[in-house]
Design a protein around this motif. Structure first.
Motif, PDB file in Angstrom:
ATOM      1  N   SER A 532       0.856  -1.185   0.000  1.00  0.00           N
ATOM      2  CA  SER A 532       0.000   0.000   0.000  1.00  0.00           C
ATOM      3  C   SER A 532       0.903   1.250   0.000  1.00  0.00           C
ATOM      4  CB  SER A 532      -0.879  -0.025   1.248  1.00  0.00           C
ATOM      5  OG  SER A 532      -1.451   1.227   1.482  1.00  0.00           O
ATOM      6  N   ASP A 533       0.309   2.383  -0.222  1.00  0.00           N
ATOM      7  CA  ASP A 533       1.084   3.627  -0.065  1.00  0.00           C
ATOM      8  C   ASP A 533       0.483   4.499   1.033  1.00  0.00           C
ATOM      9  OD1 ASP A 533      -1.231   4.467  -1.231  1.00  0.00           O
ATOM     10  OD2 ASP A 533      -0.285   5.462  -2.939  1.00  0.00           O
ATOM     11  N   LYS A 534      -0.325   3.847   1.861  1.00  0.00           N
ATOM     12  CA  LYS A 534      -1.070   4.605   2.871  1.00  0.00           C
ATOM     13  C   LYS A 534      -0.147   5.313   3.855  1.00  0.00           C
ATOM     14  CE  LYS A 534      -4.859   4.112   6.194  1.00  0.00           C
ATOM     15  NZ  LYS A 534      -5.849   3.181   6.810  1.00  0.00           N
ATOM     16  N   TYR A 535       0.970   4.662   4.210  1.00  0.00           N
ATOM     17  CA  TYR A 535       1.853   5.241   5.224  1.00  0.00           C
ATOM     18  C   TYR A 535       3.210   5.601   4.606  1.00  0.00           C
ATOM     19  CZ  TYR A 535      -1.638   3.612   8.519  1.00  0.00           C
ATOM     20  OH  TYR A 535      -2.807   3.415   9.198  1.00  0.00           O
ATOM     21  N   LYS A 536       3.175   6.117   3.384  1.00  0.00           N
ATOM     22  CA  LYS A 536       4.422   6.421   2.679  1.00  0.00           C
ATOM     23  C   LYS A 536       5.216   7.546   3.334  1.00  0.00           C
ATOM     24  CE  LYS A 536       2.027   9.403  -0.659  1.00  0.00           C
ATOM     25  NZ  LYS A 536       1.704   9.579  -2.099  1.00  0.00           N
ATOM     26  N   ARG A 558       4.590  -3.382   3.835  1.00  0.00           N
ATOM     27  CA  ARG A 558       3.275  -3.733   3.287  1.00  0.00           C
ATOM     28  C   ARG A 558       2.305  -2.560   3.390  1.00  0.00           C
ATOM     29  NH1 ARG A 558       0.253  -8.907   5.675  1.00  0.00           N
ATOM     30  NH2 ARG A 558       0.268  -7.627   7.567  1.00  0.00           N
ATOM     31  N   GLU A 559       2.446  -1.771   4.444  1.00  0.00           N
ATOM     32  CA  GLU A 559       1.557  -0.625   4.644  1.00  0.00           C
ATOM     33  C   GLU A 559       2.065   0.646   3.956  1.00  0.00           C
ATOM     34  OE1 GLU A 559      -1.273  -1.273   5.951  1.00  0.00           O
ATOM     35  OE2 GLU A 559      -0.695  -3.313   6.529  1.00  0.00           O
ATOM     36  N   GLY A 560       3.197   0.534   3.268  1.00  0.00           N
ATOM     37  CA  GLY A 560       3.715   1.681   2.520  1.00  0.00           C
ATOM     38  C   GLY A 560       4.792   2.474   3.223  1.00  0.00           C
ATOM     39  N   ALA A 561       5.124   2.101   4.465  1.00  0.00           N
ATOM     40  CA  ALA A 561       6.173   2.832   5.185  1.00  0.00           C
ATOM     41  C   ALA A 561       7.525   2.599   4.517  1.00  0.00           C
ATOM     42  CB  ALA A 561       6.213   2.378   6.646  1.00  0.00           C
ATOM     43  N   LYS A 562       8.371   3.604   4.592  1.00  0.00           N
ATOM     44  CA  LYS A 562       9.728   3.474   4.086  1.00  0.00           C
ATOM     45  C   LYS A 562      10.573   2.872   5.200  1.00  0.00           C
ATOM     46  CE  LYS A 562       9.198   7.423   0.975  1.00  0.00           C
ATOM     47  NZ  LYS A 562       9.585   8.824   0.687  1.00  0.00           N
ATOM     48  N   VAL A 563      11.082   1.698   4.970  1.00  0.00           N
ATOM     49  CA  VAL A 563      11.779   0.981   6.037  1.00  0.00           C
ATOM     50  C   VAL A 563      13.111   0.449   5.537  1.00  0.00           C
ATOM     51  CG1 VAL A 563      10.461  -1.119   5.488  1.00  0.00           C
ATOM     52  CG2 VAL A 563      11.657  -0.973   7.654  1.00  0.00           C
ATOM     53  N   THR A 564      14.124   0.631   6.375  1.00  0.00           N
ATOM     54  CA  THR A 564      15.463   0.101   6.084  1.00  0.00           C
ATOM     55  C   THR A 564      15.916  -0.744   7.267  1.00  0.00           C
ATOM     56  OG1 THR A 564      16.012   2.053   4.773  1.00  0.00           O
ATOM     57  CG2 THR A 564      17.848   0.672   5.503  1.00  0.00           C
ATOM     58  N   VAL A 565      16.448  -1.914   6.931  1.00  0.00           N
ATOM     59  CA  VAL A 565      16.997  -2.810   7.960  1.00  0.00           C
ATOM     60  C   VAL A 565      18.515  -2.690   7.949  1.00  0.00           C
ATOM     61  CG1 VAL A 565      17.213  -5.204   8.729  1.00  0.00           C
ATOM     62  CG2 VAL A 565      15.067  -4.410   7.701  1.00  0.00           C
ATOM     63  N   PHE A 566      19.098  -2.452   9.126  1.00  0.00           N
ATOM     64  CA  PHE A 566      20.546  -2.349   9.267  1.00  0.00           C
ATOM     65  C   PHE A 566      21.066  -3.592   9.989  1.00  0.00           C
ATOM     66  CE2 PHE A 566      18.839   1.950   9.106  1.00  0.00           C
ATOM     67  CZ  PHE A 566      19.619   2.533   8.118  1.00  0.00           C
ATOM     68  N   GLU A 567      21.904  -4.336   9.317  1.00  0.00           N
ATOM     69  CA  GLU A 567      22.439  -5.582   9.868  1.00  0.00           C
ATOM     70  C   GLU A 567      23.965  -5.473   9.971  1.00  0.00           C
ATOM     71  OE1 GLU A 567      23.616  -8.849  11.332  1.00  0.00           O
ATOM     72  OE2 GLU A 567      21.443  -8.558  11.205  1.00  0.00           O
ATOM     73  N   ILE A 832       3.230   1.768  15.805  1.00  0.00           N
ATOM     74  CA  ILE A 832       3.834   2.847  15.008  1.00  0.00           C
ATOM     75  C   ILE A 832       2.831   3.427  14.012  1.00  0.00           C
ATOM     76  CG2 ILE A 832       5.556   3.310  13.200  1.00  0.00           C
ATOM     77  CD1 ILE A 832       7.386   1.284  14.670  1.00  0.00           C
ATOM     78  N   LEU A 833       2.067   2.539  13.376  1.00  0.00           N
ATOM     79  CA  LEU A 833       1.160   2.986  12.317  1.00  0.00           C
ATOM     80  C   LEU A 833      -0.281   3.182  12.784  1.00  0.00           C
ATOM     81  CD1 LEU A 833       2.421   0.685   9.401  1.00  0.00           C
ATOM     82  CD2 LEU A 833       3.221   2.966  10.050  1.00  0.00           C
TER      83      LEU A 833
END
Length: 998
Positions: A532-536, A558-567, A832-833
């Motif tokens: 989705s782009d609801k929470y872009k 899935r909800e459109g949030a911009k998310v980055t994983v740092f490993e 968060i959302l």
């Protein structure tokens, strides 16, 4: 509410049978009737039986409706519940009196009715069976046999009460109940299609011409012989004498129990010393056989009578209880073998002791019949199990008794001893009950989904997999589970612990069905994945690329949030990728779950260690989820020449096993799932010969999942139980022996270390005492931590002490499971959302098809077939109706309700407690379901929520609800009770009036 049953008058009984059958096609809740179609019967006692099995003397033959339900589902031999001089209220029976969760225990031993009442019940059942056999066309009216059971001494049997009972059972025509039944049937003959007056008047008045003698433990052989002789000579009855498993001798019985995993069952040797001895039994039986032959009646033995064991874990409210079911099978068959061998197979044996669908054909094949059972009917499916048993026997060859095949019986015993269906599990059974109170209405629920930390829609995807709709199944799975491959492979599947199917044979293989869907549909699903782009406008950083981090990323993206994983490592996957052995889960499986998250829009940065939260905030991340795991090992705390932490050891084994120098002998200290992984990994290392699990408790009390214990044993890992390591020096691990003491706070016996030493040859010691959270990292980030080093977390939202910072996975509370990590991730993302929990997904179900699975036992064969084993509990439960011997829990259809509602019928209940065991809720239906009372006195004598009909014409009722008592008319539209409860009462009064005691 009292624990005394009120027998149903014959007219009411017949009205119930025919009204229910007309409306629903069922009889006392039994949906599938057995129809005798093949023209073959067996002969016993000069009578015919269409199937050689039925309920044993016990809860299923105490009331007329119990016997009717058993007959309708296929039983044709009825061992009526024992009568004795002590009866009714004078008989001390502690309640609850039945515990049939696994092997069965009970502390009831005779009919709880007065002897004349018991006689009335048997006569009513006799008439009812004759009539329904002909009217419903399910068998011949003379195709079943009643067998009375009496005890416990000759004086009692000769008493006027019991003697009258016996004589009346032999000829009932002059008794009041006979006349009552005959009068009702002849007066209502116009209600029948296939039954006429001539048939009714031809019903024979000899209800029973046979008897099974039950004696108390310690009864002398001379007394047993006197009783049997009296019944043979004076009463001219075909006579069977019950024999106890004590005939085996204490050592033999103890050995069999221990061999099959029932070593925790405690029993002394005094019964074995006091009871009938084998050397006395054989000549006694020979004399009685000869006597019966001269009198022209049959004689045999009934195997087995009760097996008394001690109450050690508050199983039942008594000091001693009687064991039955699967644990009794090998013992009972061993008694049968011992006697059969002594009599060259020529002794007639009536059998009871752990018989069920899986073994009844084998028992019958060696020449042992009739076969009676109780435990299998007490479990989920109840009487309906008889239908499958009858159909199985119907396909077998019927032949007159020619003897017991002694060699075949010996082989069967050995087979039973190896049969997983009869062996006790390694660990104690987990609780099958949910920690929730049963609601008054709409109580059907899928315990598997309720147990799952993320409430996966398990029945839905099981059904879709069964239909071959793999993509649809995977869509259902990934609605709540972002890691279908990982959880489909290594999830600890506590959902399967709660599966109602466990009470049949084994759980539905839920985890395998999930993996099957993932494998079959991944390529198709990945093409359609879109977010989705609801929470872009939301930008979230996830620190840690293990399962918790990957799940968080998927759910956010899935909800459109911009998310980055740092490993911080070079590869994603965390412990699952870098520590769990490849023979348990492949890199490819893990990568596919990562690919799902990436396709959804998540970004991943490896080799990026996050040192401060400011770094992330300055990059524009408005929320941070910490998913850093728990890697810090716990040292053994003893002198140790060569010690390595389990996580470090497993990491090396996975990354470069050739570099691990373990020597010949490896000891793993600890017994959790990680310890099992370490042990199995060690077995695969070059040069390793022996791997030991060293633990201070026994295997039954090891914390690892049973599946993990079994896999370790299969791989050849040796379990060194009850040992506490003291020191490791010069290749020797010195341990102190441990004894188990009192039960501690964990519910396990507390280990008590002794001074006695055991020394093992050990080159490498692997410490697997659990992992700790890196609290220093949290402190460095500025988070508050608890005294034990865990971050301060609100576990409803996973929020930490710092605004907009969340912690999920092992790093939240300590080492846990992948599915709990997903649960944490879900809570954090929802917080968060601002999302609500995702709705339940159901697929269309045919309720009749689902109901028809009840009582059908079948072992798991293939994943696709699991849909046929799934009982679809999210659509229909009715476990309490299945398992009630007296039929005191009734499913009632109510206008406007999706599913039938459960009504507890007070006057039919004796508080045996069986429904308490099998209700998936943490409740007892006989106390907690809405109750119908027969009269106002019973209503006052109870605390149950329920009602009593005060005036049928006016529909005036008295209701107890929420601690208050109301008097109202159900005709009143402004009634003070909730609509659902009112509709339920209206339905009972109008459509189920046969439930009302008039």
């Amino acid at each position: 509410m009292g624990d005394r049953m009120t027998p149903i008058p014959f007219g009411n009984l017949m009205n119930w049978i025919f009204e229910e059958n007309k409306v629903s096609g069922s009889t006392f809740g039994i949906r599938r009737k057995f129809v005798k179609e093949k023209d073959k019967v067996l002969n016993i006692f000069g009578e015919k039986i269409e199937t050689p099995f039925g309920p044993a003397a016990g809860p299923h033959t105490q009331l007329a409706q119990n016997i009717i339900a058993a007959y309708y589902s296929g039983s044709r031999f009825f061992e009526l519940k024992t009568v004795q001089i002590l009866d009714g209220e004078d008989l001390p029976v502690s309640k609850p009196c039945i515990l049939a969760e696994d092997e069965c225990y009970n502390c009831e031993w005779s009919t709880e009715l007065r002897v004349p009442e018991a006689f009335d019940e048997y006569v009513k059942a006799w008439f009812a069976l004759k009539v329904i056999a002909k009217e419903f066309g399910i068998g011949a009216a003379d195709g079943f046999v009643f067998n009375m059971s009496v005890g416990y001494d000759l004086a009692g049997i000769k008493s006027e009460k019991v003697n009258t009972f016996i004589d009346n059972m032999k000829d009932a025509k002059n008794t009041p109940v006979w006349k009552e039944c005959m009068e009702y049937l002849t007066s209502n003959v116009d209600k029948f299609k296939n039954v006429d007056k001539k048939f009714i008047e031809s019903i024979p008045s000899t209800v029973c011409n046979s008897v099974t003698v039950s004696t108390l433990h310690g009864c002398p052989p001379q007394e047993i012989e006197r009783i049997a002789s009296y019944l043979l000579e004076e009463k001219k009855l075909n006579t069977y004498v019950k024999c106890n498993p004590t005939l085996l001798g204490y050592e033999a019985a103890r050995s069999i129990m221990d061999e099959m995993g029932y070593n925790y069952v405690v029993f002394g040797d005094f019964h074995f010393k006091d009871d009938l001895q084998f050397e006395d039994a054989v000549p006694m039986i020979e004399r009685l056989q000869k006597k019966a032959g001269g009198l022209g009646v049959e004689f045999g033995v009934k195997i087995t009578n009760t097996f008394p064991v001690d109450v050690t874990r508050n199983e039942l409210p008594s000091e001693e209880m009687y064991m039955s079911g699967r644990s009794l099978c090998a013992l009972s068959l061993s008694v049968a073998y011992k006697l059969s061998k002594a009599f060259n197979g020529k002794l007639r044996i009536s059998y009871s002791g752990g018989a069920d669908y899986f073994n009844i054909d084998k028992i019958f094949n060696v020449g042992i019949w009739p076969i009676t059972m109780a435990t299998t009917f007490l479990k989920s499916g109840g009487y309906q199990r008889g239908n499958q048993i009858a159909n199985k026997l119907e396909e077998m060859e019927y032949k007159p008794f020619e003897g017991v095949c002694v060699d075949g019986l010996a082989k069967l015993i050995e087979e039973i001893k190896q049969d997983k269906h009869h062996l006790k599990a390694i660990k104690p059974l987990p609780s099958r009950k949910m920690k929730k109170q049963v609601p008054l209405l709409d109580c059907f629920v899928a315990p598997c989904s309720e147990q799952c930390p993320i409430n996966q829609d398990i029945p839905a995807y099981i059904k879709l997999v069964g239909e071959g709709k793999y993509k649809e199944a995977l869509q259902v799975i990934t609605d709540k589970n972002p890691l279908p491959f990982i959880t489909g492979t290594i999830c600890n599947h506590t959902c399967m612990n709660k599966c109602t199917r466990n009470f049949y044979e084994e759980s539905v293989n839920i985890r395998s069905a999930k993996l099957e869907a993932a494998k079959k549909a991944f390529d198709e699903l990945i093409k359609e994945v879109k977010s989705s782009d609801k929470y872009k406008n939301k930008k979230v950083a996830v620190v840690g690329g293990g399962p918790a981090g990957i799940a968080s990323a998927y759910l956010l993206a899935r909800e459109g949030a911009k998310v980055t994983v740092f490993e911080k490592e070079a590869e994603l996957g965390g412990l699952v990728k870098n520590v769990i052995p490849a023979f348990r889960i492949s890199k490819e499986s893990i990568d596919k779950d990562i690919e799902l998250a990436a396709k959804m829009g998540a970004k991943f940065e490896v080799n990026h260690k996050v040192e401060s939260l400011e770094e992330l905030k300055s990059a524009g991340y408005d929320n941070v989820i910490l998913a850093v795991g728990a890697y810090n090992g716990r040292p053994l705390g003893i002198q140790c020449d060569n010690e390595v932490n389990a996580i470090e050891f497993l990491g090396a084994c996975r990354k470069a096993p050739e570099t691990v120098k373990a020597g010949k002998n490896v000891a793993i200290i600890g017994a959790g799932n990680t310890a099992m992984d370490a042990a199995r990994a060690a077995k695969r290392l070059h040069g390793v010969e022996n791997v030991y699990i060293v633990y201070r408790r026994d295997i039954k009390n090891m914390p690892a999942d049973e599946e993990e214990l079994e896999l370790a044993l299969k791989d050849g890992v040796e379990f060194k139980e009850l040992l506490a390591p003291a020191a490791h020096k010069a290749g020797k691990l010195t341990c102190h022996k441990v004894i188990l003491g009192e039960v501690d706070a964990s519910g396990r016996q507390k280990p008590v270390v002794t001074e006695e030493e055991v020394v093992l040859d050990v080159d490498l010691v692997v410490a697997s005492l659990g992992e700790k959270i890196n609290s220093d990292y949290y402190k460095a980030l500025g988070l508050n931590v608890t005294e034990n080093g865990c971050p301060v977390v609100d576990f409803d939202t996973m929020k930490t002490s710092m605004e907009n910072v969340y912690v999920v996975g092992d790093g939240a509370k300590g080492p846990a499971t992948v599915v709990l990590a997903i649960s944490n991730a879900t809570k954090a993302v929802n917080s968060i959302l601002g999302l609500d929990a995702r709705a339940e997904i159901t697929v269309e179900s045919d309720i009749n098809d689902a109901a028809n699975k009840k009582g059908i036992l079948v072992h798991s064969k293939d994943v696709k077939g699991e849909a046929n084993r799934c009982l679809e509990c999210n659509h229909i439960c009715e476990s309490c109706t299945d398992v009630c011997p007296n039929r005191a829990n009734v499913a009632v259809k109510v206008a406007g309700s999706k599913m039938p509602q459960i009504v507890h019928v007070d006057y039919m209940c004796n508080e045996c407690g069986n429904c308490l065991v099998f209700c998936p809720y943490g409740s007892a239906p006989y106390k907690d379901k809405f109750t119908l009372f027969a009269n106002e006195a019973d209503f006052k004598n109870s605390e149950n929520q329920g009602f009593v009909l005060m005036d049928e014409a006016a529909l005036n009722v008295k209701v107890r609800l929420g601690g208050k008592v109301y008097e109202l008319s159900l005709k009143d539209s402004s009634c003070d009770v909730p609509k659902g409860i009112k509709d339920l009462m209206l339905s009972v009064c109008k459509n189920y009036s046969y439930l009302l005691m008039k």
